[in-house]
Scaffold this motif. Structure first.
Motif, PDB file in Angstrom:
ATOM      1  N   THR A 283      32.585  45.603  37.871  1.00  0.00           N
ATOM      2  CA  THR A 283      33.433  44.462  38.197  1.00  0.00           C
ATOM      3  C   THR A 283      32.841  43.763  39.403  1.00  0.00           C
ATOM      4  O   THR A 283      32.088  44.356  40.176  1.00  0.00           O
ATOM      5  CB  THR A 283      34.875  44.889  38.514  1.00  0.00           C
ATOM      6  N   ARG A 284      33.186  42.494  39.555  1.00  0.00           N
ATOM      7  CA  ARG A 284      32.684  41.744  40.704  1.00  0.00           C
ATOM      8  C   ARG A 284      33.643  40.610  41.032  1.00  0.00           C
ATOM      9  O   ARG A 284      34.452  40.188  40.205  1.00  0.00           O
ATOM     10  CB  ARG A 284      31.290  41.185  40.424  1.00  0.00           C
ATOM     11  N   THR A 285      33.550  40.147  42.254  1.00  0.00           N
ATOM     12  CA  THR A 285      34.234  38.935  42.679  1.00  0.00           C
ATOM     13  C   THR A 285      33.171  37.891  42.965  1.00  0.00           C
ATOM     14  O   THR A 285      32.179  38.184  43.639  1.00  0.00           O
ATOM     15  CB  THR A 285      35.077  39.185  43.948  1.00  0.00           C
ATOM     16  N   LYS A 286      33.352  36.696  42.450  1.00  0.00           N
ATOM     17  CA  LYS A 286      32.393  35.633  42.746  1.00  0.00           C
ATOM     18  C   LYS A 286      32.317  35.414  44.253  1.00  0.00           C
ATOM     19  O   LYS A 286      33.340  35.413  44.937  1.00  0.00           O
ATOM     20  CB  LYS A 286      32.834  34.318  42.085  1.00  0.00           C
TER      21      LYS A 286
ATOM     22  N   GLU B  82      37.582  37.457  33.604  1.00  0.00           N
ATOM     23  CA  GLU B  82      36.882  37.486  32.320  1.00  0.00           C
ATOM     24  C   GLU B  82      36.151  38.817  32.182  1.00  0.00           C
ATOM     25  O   GLU B  82      35.471  39.264  33.099  1.00  0.00           O
ATOM     26  CB  GLU B  82      35.876  36.332  32.270  1.00  0.00           C
ATOM     27  N   ILE B  83      36.314  39.440  31.024  1.00  0.00           N
ATOM     28  CA  ILE B  83      35.568  40.661  30.697  1.00  0.00           C
ATOM     29  C   ILE B  83      34.519  40.286  29.654  1.00  0.00           C
ATOM     30  O   ILE B  83      34.854  39.754  28.595  1.00  0.00           O
ATOM     31  CB  ILE B  83      36.493  41.753  30.133  1.00  0.00           C
ATOM     32  N   GLN B  84      33.262  40.550  29.945  1.00  0.00           N
ATOM     33  CA  GLN B  84      32.180  40.289  29.000  1.00  0.00           C
ATOM     34  C   GLN B  84      31.760  41.594  28.337  1.00  0.00           C
ATOM     35  O   GLN B  84      31.601  42.617  29.008  1.00  0.00           O
ATOM     36  CB  GLN B  84      30.959  39.700  29.710  1.00  0.00           C
TER      37      GLN B  84
ATOM     38  N   ASP C 279      37.191  32.327  36.612  1.00  0.00           N
ATOM     39  CA  ASP C 279      36.590  33.657  36.438  1.00  0.00           C
ATOM     40  C   ASP C 279      36.132  34.201  37.794  1.00  0.00           C
ATOM     41  O   ASP C 279      35.079  34.813  37.901  1.00  0.00           O
ATOM     42  CB  ASP C 279      35.410  33.593  35.458  1.00  0.00           C
ATOM     43  N   ILE C 280      36.957  33.979  38.815  1.00  0.00           N
ATOM     44  CA  ILE C 280      36.621  34.485  40.150  1.00  0.00           C
ATOM     45  C   ILE C 280      36.437  35.995  40.109  1.00  0.00           C
ATOM     46  O   ILE C 280      35.551  36.550  40.748  1.00  0.00           O
ATOM     47  CB  ILE C 280      37.712  34.083  41.162  1.00  0.00           C
ATOM     48  N   VAL C 281      37.293  36.660  39.340  1.00  0.00           N
ATOM     49  CA  VAL C 281      37.144  38.099  39.117  1.00  0.00           C
ATOM     50  C   VAL C 281      36.532  38.290  37.736  1.00  0.00           C
ATOM     51  O   VAL C 281      36.929  37.636  36.774  1.00  0.00           O
ATOM     52  CB  VAL C 281      38.500  38.814  39.206  1.00  0.00           C
ATOM     53  N   GLY C 282      35.555  39.152  37.646  1.00  0.00           N
ATOM     54  CA  GLY C 282      34.910  39.379  36.360  1.00  0.00           C
ATOM     55  C   GLY C 282      34.528  40.827  36.159  1.00  0.00           C
ATOM     56  O   GLY C 282      34.392  41.591  37.122  1.00  0.00           O
ATOM     57  N   ALA C 283      34.380  41.182  34.893  1.00  0.00           N
ATOM     58  CA  ALA C 283      33.896  42.520  34.544  1.00  0.00           C
ATOM     59  C   ALA C 283      32.862  42.368  33.442  1.00  0.00           C
ATOM     60  O   ALA C 283      32.917  41.438  32.639  1.00  0.00           O
ATOM     61  CB  ALA C 283      35.046  43.406  34.071  1.00  0.00           C
ATOM     62  N   ARG C 284      31.916  43.255  33.449  1.00  0.00           N
ATOM     63  CA  ARG C 284      30.861  43.219  32.424  1.00  0.00           C
ATOM     64  C   ARG C 284      30.708  44.622  31.837  1.00  0.00           C
ATOM     65  O   ARG C 284      30.507  45.604  32.571  1.00  0.00           O
ATOM     66  CB  ARG C 284      29.557  42.747  33.050  1.00  0.00           C
TER      67      ARG C 284
END
Length: 511
Positions: free
Chosen positions: A113-116, A364-366, A253-258
């Motif tokens: 996970t990450r924060t922009k 957003e989860i990719q 998508d300030i918060v995201g997961a991949r």
């Protein structure tokens, strides 16, 4: 839905509107007024090199302050931790980096996970806001021109396309660099367009009596007001990009997961889909939509079919969509990029305290394969450089100069086709293939002589690497400078304490 001029006539024009019409709306009177001189186009590449000027874009006039973006970044930490905790709970049992682990038992290579970062948030806001503004300008201009052409005749040599371009120019440059919503300022912009058309002799207004002109113009303004509410529902008039609320809306998508798959076929992705489905059914993951990015069937290599490239079957994704009560959207990939994007709402009653500053984030989860991911990180930058509405970090100026030197004229379509073919090649690597350190070359994909060797993605990768390092150094220096300037130690310590408390609550709630 088409524009219906007489669909509603219950709107009463206020005194201000009537005065505007009285003073400006008769084209015969307008001709006696001097044409305003504020329609010269702005510089295409407006760049600020001040302490906050880390972005290159078509226009930075509407960019949110760096400090506000940094606050949004910092306050997103509880939402990021919430998403990470959910993935730990539901995906960790199926994740092993060990290459010897069976892919069907442990299909996930890794997830993160990450924060922009603040500059990336600012970049996204500028780019998305500008695109939405451009879309509104296009719609407003088309409506005005089409309605005028119902009652007036263009002068010789003038066609609809010319009038629309003139109208767009008025909207884009008469606000002196600060974008304003065209529909909610319909009276002003309509009068400016009429003035421009009269002075430039675009339309034969004289053939229509002045009193009739006023009635026509009034009806058009009423019609524009009718569509204002629909246009503003998700338009630029609803969310100010310089505010926290606006930043969260435009940078959605300030918060995201991949989730990076070890193997990417449906038989492997099924495990991940079922895990996320369980999280949704148990009310811990609020999915708002699912986007399946698929290749264009017309661009598949000979002998290949769509099922050779999918991460999950439609049945699998529909099952997840049903469990989450969310729509499944099938996107035909324009670039060749293939992945599943799951959009999530990360707001929670847990975040209602502290005046709600930690709430209201989406993410957003990719779901993506490792080989596609390698290419995406480079192609993303190329994509941004193809459109002047996108902003990029100034560290990538050398990449921009190199790319735009060769990406022009007839090369553009060939490069886009090469990119599509490369994405498909990366996605089609057979199961068990080790992660590639290089991409298939222009020659290997059959584009020699069509695409300059300088645009080979292996070359672009090498040019991007030092830019990445420069960006990271700039980011570190900027944070040090801002920390040194931030005298509010009490606020900083309180924020850290609040976030720590929320993380404890999240950990307890998601046990």
């Amino acid at each position: 839905m088409g524009f219906i001029l007489f669909g509603k006539m219950n709107i009463t024009l206020n005194n201000f509107t009537n005065n505007i019409i009285k003073n400006y709306m008769t084209a015969g009177d307008i001709k006696t007024r001097p044409l305003y001189s504020n329609l010269a186009p702005l510089e295409k590449d407006t760049v600020s090199f001040s302490g906050r000027g880390t972005l290159i874009a078509a226009s930075m006039a509407d960019a949110p302050p760096e400090r506000t973006c940094r606050n949004v970044e910092e306050n997103a930490e509880p939402a990021r931790f919430y998403l990470e905790t959910i993935l730990d709970k539901y995906l960790k049992p199926f994740t092993q980096i060990n290459s010897e682990a069976k892919a069907k038992t442990f299909p996930v290579l890794k997830y993160s996970t990450r924060t922009k970062e603040s500059h990336s948030i600012r970049e996204k806001v500028v780019s998305r806001y500008t695109k939405k503004y451009t879309a509104e300008v296009d719609k407003f201009s088309s409506i005005v021109v089409d309605e005028l052409l119902k009652s007036f005749t263009p002068l010789p040599g003038v066609d609809r396309d010319m009038l629309i371009e003139d109208a767009k120019r008025v909207l884009e440059y008469s606000h002196q660099g600060k974008k304003t919503p065209p529909f909610s300022n319909a009276v002003f912009y309509f009068s400016e367009i009429i003035e421009d058309f009269a002075k430039l002799n675009r339309i034969d207004f004289d053939s229509v009596d002045k009193s009739v002109q006023k009635n026509i113009f009034t009806d058009i303004i009423n019609g524009l007001s009718d569509v204002e509410e629909a246009a503003a529902a998700n338009g630029i008039g609803t969310y100010d990009p310089t505010t926290v609320k606006g930043i969260k809306y435009y940078a959605n998508d300030i918060v995201g997961a991949r989730i990076v798959m070890k193997e990417s076929g449906p038989e492997y992705t099924a495990v991940v889909i079922e895990a996320l489905k369980k999280a949704a059914e148990e009310g811990e993951l609020k999915i708002t939509s699912i986007e399946n990015n698929l290749p264009d069937p017309r661009k598949l290599p000979k002998g290949k079919k769509l099922s050779d490239y999918i991460y999950a079957t439609e049945r699998q994704l529909l099952s997840l969509a049903k469990a989450a009560n969310a729509p499944l959207i099938k996107n035909k990939s324009k670039s060749g990029y293939l992945a599943i994007h799951i959009n999530v709402d990360l707001s929670s009653p847990l975040f209602n305290s502290y005046n709600g500053v930690y709430n209201g984030y989406s993410g957003e989860i990719q779901i993506i394969g490792s080989d596609v991911l390698q290419l995406k990180e480079i192609e993303d930058l190329c994509y941004k450089l193809k459109d002047n509405k996108n902003a990029i970090h100034i560290a990538y100026k050398p990449f921009k100069e190199h790319f735009q030197k060769y990406y022009k004229d007839d090369v553009k379509q060939a490069f886009d086709n090469y990119t599509y073919a490369l994405y498909l090649a990366q996605r089609a690597l057979p199961p068990g293939t080790k992660t590639q350190t290089r991409f298939p070359s222009i020659q290997e994909l059959g584009f020699e002589g069509k695409v300059p060797p300088e645009l080979d993605f292996n070359i672009l990768k090498q040019i991007k690497l030092p830019c990445d390092k420069k960006k990271e150094l700039m980011r570190q220096k900027q944070k040090l400078d801002e920390n040194a300037k931030d005298k509010n130690i009490i606020r900083t310590l309180k924020q850290a304490g609040d976030i720590k408390t929320l993380k404890s609550l999240i950990g307890y709630h998601l046990k």
